[in-house]
Design a protein around this motif. Structure first.
Motif, PDB file in Angstrom:
ATOM      1  N   PRO A 120      24.143   5.676  12.035  1.00 19.61           N
ATOM      2  CA  PRO A 120      23.575   4.466  11.986  1.00 19.61           C
ATOM      3  C   PRO A 120      23.754   3.646  13.279  1.00 19.61           C
ATOM      4  CG  PRO A 120      25.943   4.239  11.206  1.00 19.61           C
ATOM      5  CD  PRO A 120      25.273   6.035  11.365  1.00 19.61           C
ATOM      6  N   ASN A 121      24.179   4.229  14.309  1.00 21.85           N
ATOM      7  CA  ASN A 121      24.255   3.809  15.703  1.00 21.85           C
ATOM      8  C   ASN A 121      23.235   4.293  16.563  1.00 21.85           C
ATOM      9  OD1 ASN A 121      25.480   6.120  16.319  1.00 21.85           O
ATOM     10  ND2 ASN A 121      27.387   5.221  16.015  1.00 21.85           N
ATOM     11  N   THR A 122      23.516   4.263  17.803  1.00 25.47           N
ATOM     12  CA  THR A 122      22.231   5.031  18.713  1.00 25.47           C
ATOM     13  C   THR A 122      22.981   6.297  19.073  1.00 25.47           C
ATOM     14  OG1 THR A 122      23.483   3.912  20.538  1.00 25.47           O
ATOM     15  CG2 THR A 122      21.602   2.747  19.619  1.00 25.47           C
ATOM     16  N   MET A 123      24.158   6.909  18.499  1.00 23.16           N
ATOM     17  CA  MET A 123      24.424   8.300  18.706  1.00 23.16           C
ATOM     18  C   MET A 123      23.236   9.294  18.816  1.00 23.16           C
ATOM     19  SD  MET A 123      27.602  10.339  17.349  1.00 23.16           S
ATOM     20  CE  MET A 123      28.571  11.011  18.529  1.00 23.16           C
ATOM     21  N   TRP A 124      22.423   9.182  17.889  1.00 23.40           N
ATOM     22  CA  TRP A 124      21.337  10.161  17.576  1.00 23.40           C
ATOM     23  C   TRP A 124      20.487  10.243  18.715  1.00 23.40           C
ATOM     24  CZ3 TRP A 124      16.424   8.668  17.521  1.00 23.40           C
ATOM     25  CH2 TRP A 124      15.998   7.385  17.558  1.00 23.40           C
ATOM     26  N   ILE A 125      20.621   9.315  19.547  1.00 24.08           N
ATOM     27  CA  ILE A 125      19.351   9.139  20.768  1.00 24.08           C
ATOM     28  C   ILE A 125      19.748  10.297  21.641  1.00 24.08           C
ATOM     29  CG2 ILE A 125      18.315   8.041  22.470  1.00 24.08           C
ATOM     30  CD1 ILE A 125      18.475   5.493  20.949  1.00 24.08           C
ATOM     31  N   SER A 126      21.107  10.194  21.945  1.00 22.12           N
ATOM     32  CA  SER A 126      21.682  11.416  22.897  1.00 22.12           C
ATOM     33  C   SER A 126      21.805  12.712  22.362  1.00 22.12           C
ATOM     34  CB  SER A 126      23.283  10.875  23.258  1.00 22.12           C
ATOM     35  OG  SER A 126      24.003  10.931  21.934  1.00 22.12           O
ATOM     36  N   GLN A 127      21.838  13.093  20.971  1.00 17.49           N
ATOM     37  CA  GLN A 127      21.453  14.438  20.505  1.00 17.49           C
ATOM     38  C   GLN A 127      20.148  14.576  20.635  1.00 17.49           C
ATOM     39  OE1 GLN A 127      24.199  15.631  19.766  1.00 17.49           O
ATOM     40  NE2 GLN A 127      24.852  15.465  17.479  1.00 17.49           N
ATOM     41  N   VAL A 128      19.096  13.731  20.124  1.00 19.97           N
ATOM     42  CA  VAL A 128      17.611  14.126  20.537  1.00 19.97           C
ATOM     43  C   VAL A 128      17.606  14.486  22.076  1.00 19.97           C
ATOM     44  CG1 VAL A 128      15.282  13.320  20.435  1.00 19.97           C
ATOM     45  CG2 VAL A 128      16.865  12.971  18.605  1.00 19.97           C
ATOM     46  N   LYS A 129      18.145  13.695  23.094  1.00 23.33           N
ATOM     47  CA  LYS A 129      17.869  13.985  24.363  1.00 23.33           C
ATOM     48  C   LYS A 129      18.318  15.297  24.611  1.00 23.33           C
ATOM     49  CE  LYS A 129      17.650   9.487  26.108  1.00 23.33           C
ATOM     50  NZ  LYS A 129      18.307   8.143  27.067  1.00 23.33           N
ATOM     51  N   GLY A 130      19.658  15.503  23.960  1.00 21.62           N
ATOM     52  CA  GLY A 130      20.209  16.948  24.204  1.00 21.62           C
ATOM     53  C   GLY A 130      19.273  18.229  23.810  1.00 21.62           C
ATOM     54  N   ILE A 131      18.652  17.888  22.717  1.00 23.23           N
ATOM     55  CA  ILE A 131      17.834  19.104  22.111  1.00 23.23           C
ATOM     56  C   ILE A 131      16.679  19.318  23.065  1.00 23.23           C
ATOM     57  CG2 ILE A 131      16.161  19.546  20.324  1.00 23.23           C
ATOM     58  CD1 ILE A 131      18.193  17.948  18.223  1.00 23.23           C
ATOM     59  N   LEU A 132      15.966  18.129  23.692  1.00 23.71           N
ATOM     60  CA  LEU A 132      14.841  18.153  24.371  1.00 23.71           C
ATOM     61  C   LEU A 132      15.125  18.328  25.757  1.00 23.71           C
ATOM     62  CD1 LEU A 132      13.102  14.853  23.188  1.00 23.71           C
ATOM     63  CD2 LEU A 132      12.521  17.172  22.569  1.00 23.71           C
ATOM     64  N   THR A 133      16.237  18.088  26.539  1.00 24.92           N
ATOM     65  CA  THR A 133      16.608  18.387  27.762  1.00 24.92           C
ATOM     66  C   THR A 133      17.198  19.721  28.139  1.00 24.92           C
ATOM     67  OG1 THR A 133      18.351  17.073  27.879  1.00 24.92           O
ATOM     68  CG2 THR A 133      16.100  16.009  28.407  1.00 24.92           C
TER      69      THR A 133
ATOM     70  N   ASN B  38      18.855  21.729  25.400  1.00 22.76           N
ATOM     71  CA  ASN B  38      18.721  22.750  24.104  1.00 22.76           C
ATOM     72  C   ASN B  38      20.225  22.954  23.489  1.00 22.76           C
ATOM     73  OD1 ASN B  38      16.152  23.450  24.115  1.00 22.76           O
ATOM     74  ND2 ASN B  38      16.473  25.113  25.855  1.00 22.76           N
ATOM     75  N   GLU B  39      20.833  21.632  23.335  1.00 24.45           N
ATOM     76  CA  GLU B  39      21.935  21.561  22.760  1.00 24.45           C
ATOM     77  C   GLU B  39      22.442  20.446  21.915  1.00 24.45           C
ATOM     78  OE1 GLU B  39      24.726  22.137  26.284  1.00 24.45           O
ATOM     79  OE2 GLU B  39      24.635  20.337  27.017  1.00 24.45           O
ATOM     80  N   VAL B  40      23.158  20.486  21.189  1.00 24.98           N
ATOM     81  CA  VAL B  40      23.767  19.089  20.614  1.00 24.98           C
ATOM     82  C   VAL B  40      25.196  19.171  20.600  1.00 24.98           C
ATOM     83  CG1 VAL B  40      21.986  19.146  18.887  1.00 24.98           C
ATOM     84  CG2 VAL B  40      23.682  20.293  18.032  1.00 24.98           C
ATOM     85  N   LEU B  41      25.833  18.192  20.212  1.00 22.96           N
ATOM     86  CA  LEU B  41      27.299  17.864  20.315  1.00 22.96           C
ATOM     87  C   LEU B  41      27.980  17.804  18.846  1.00 22.96           C
ATOM     88  CD1 LEU B  41      29.537  17.551  22.334  1.00 22.96           C
ATOM     89  CD2 LEU B  41      29.194  15.133  22.196  1.00 22.96           C
TER      90      LEU B  41
ATOM     91  N   LYS C 296      32.034  19.402  20.473  1.00 25.53           N
ATOM     92  CA  LYS C 296      31.556  20.930  20.908  1.00 25.53           C
ATOM     93  C   LYS C 296      30.076  20.893  21.237  1.00 25.53           C
ATOM     94  CE  LYS C 296      32.853  25.812  20.093  1.00 25.53           C
ATOM     95  NZ  LYS C 296      33.167  26.771  19.229  1.00 25.53           N
ATOM     96  N   LYS C 297      29.798  21.505  22.286  1.00 23.47           N
ATOM     97  CA  LYS C 297      28.289  21.584  22.549  1.00 23.47           C
ATOM     98  C   LYS C 297      27.816  22.991  21.861  1.00 23.47           C
ATOM     99  CE  LYS C 297      28.097  19.426  26.984  1.00 23.47           C
ATOM    100  NZ  LYS C 297      27.793  19.340  28.721  1.00 23.47           N
ATOM    101  N   ILE C 298      26.864  22.888  21.224  1.00 26.30           N
ATOM    102  CA  ILE C 298      26.184  23.827  20.374  1.00 26.30           C
ATOM    103  C   ILE C 298      25.006  24.068  21.009  1.00 26.30           C
ATOM    104  CG2 ILE C 298      25.428  24.808  18.236  1.00 26.30           C
ATOM    105  CD1 ILE C 298      27.725  22.917  17.106  1.00 26.30           C
ATOM    106  N   ASN C 299      24.529  25.375  21.357  1.00 22.80           N
ATOM    107  CA  ASN C 299      23.122  25.584  21.803  1.00 22.80           C
ATOM    108  C   ASN C 299      22.174  25.609  20.384  1.00 22.80           C
ATOM    109  OD1 ASN C 299      23.721  26.090  24.412  1.00 22.80           O
ATOM    110  ND2 ASN C 299      24.538  28.347  24.234  1.00 22.80           N
TER     111      ASN C 299
END
Length: 53
Positions: free
Chosen positions: A5-18, A20-23, A28-31
């Protein structure tokens, strides 16, 4: 599925795009190798997410 519900999803999408990882919820970072991003239209925040992207 990302459903924050907050803006945390934006960092997840940025991680995927830049980098290739999510938190994970355990911080924990996951490829990941994603070819697409799906915004579920029936989700409560779908329109807001689409506008921010």
């Amino acid at each position: 599925m990302i459903d924050f519900p907050n803006t945390m999803w934006i960092s997840q999408v940025k991680g995927i795009l830049t980098s290739n990882e999510v938190l994970s919820v355990q911080q924990k970072k996951i490829n990941i190798s994603a070819q697409t991003l799906c915004i579920h239209g029936d989700g409560p925040h779908a329109l807001d997410y689409a506008k921010k992207l």
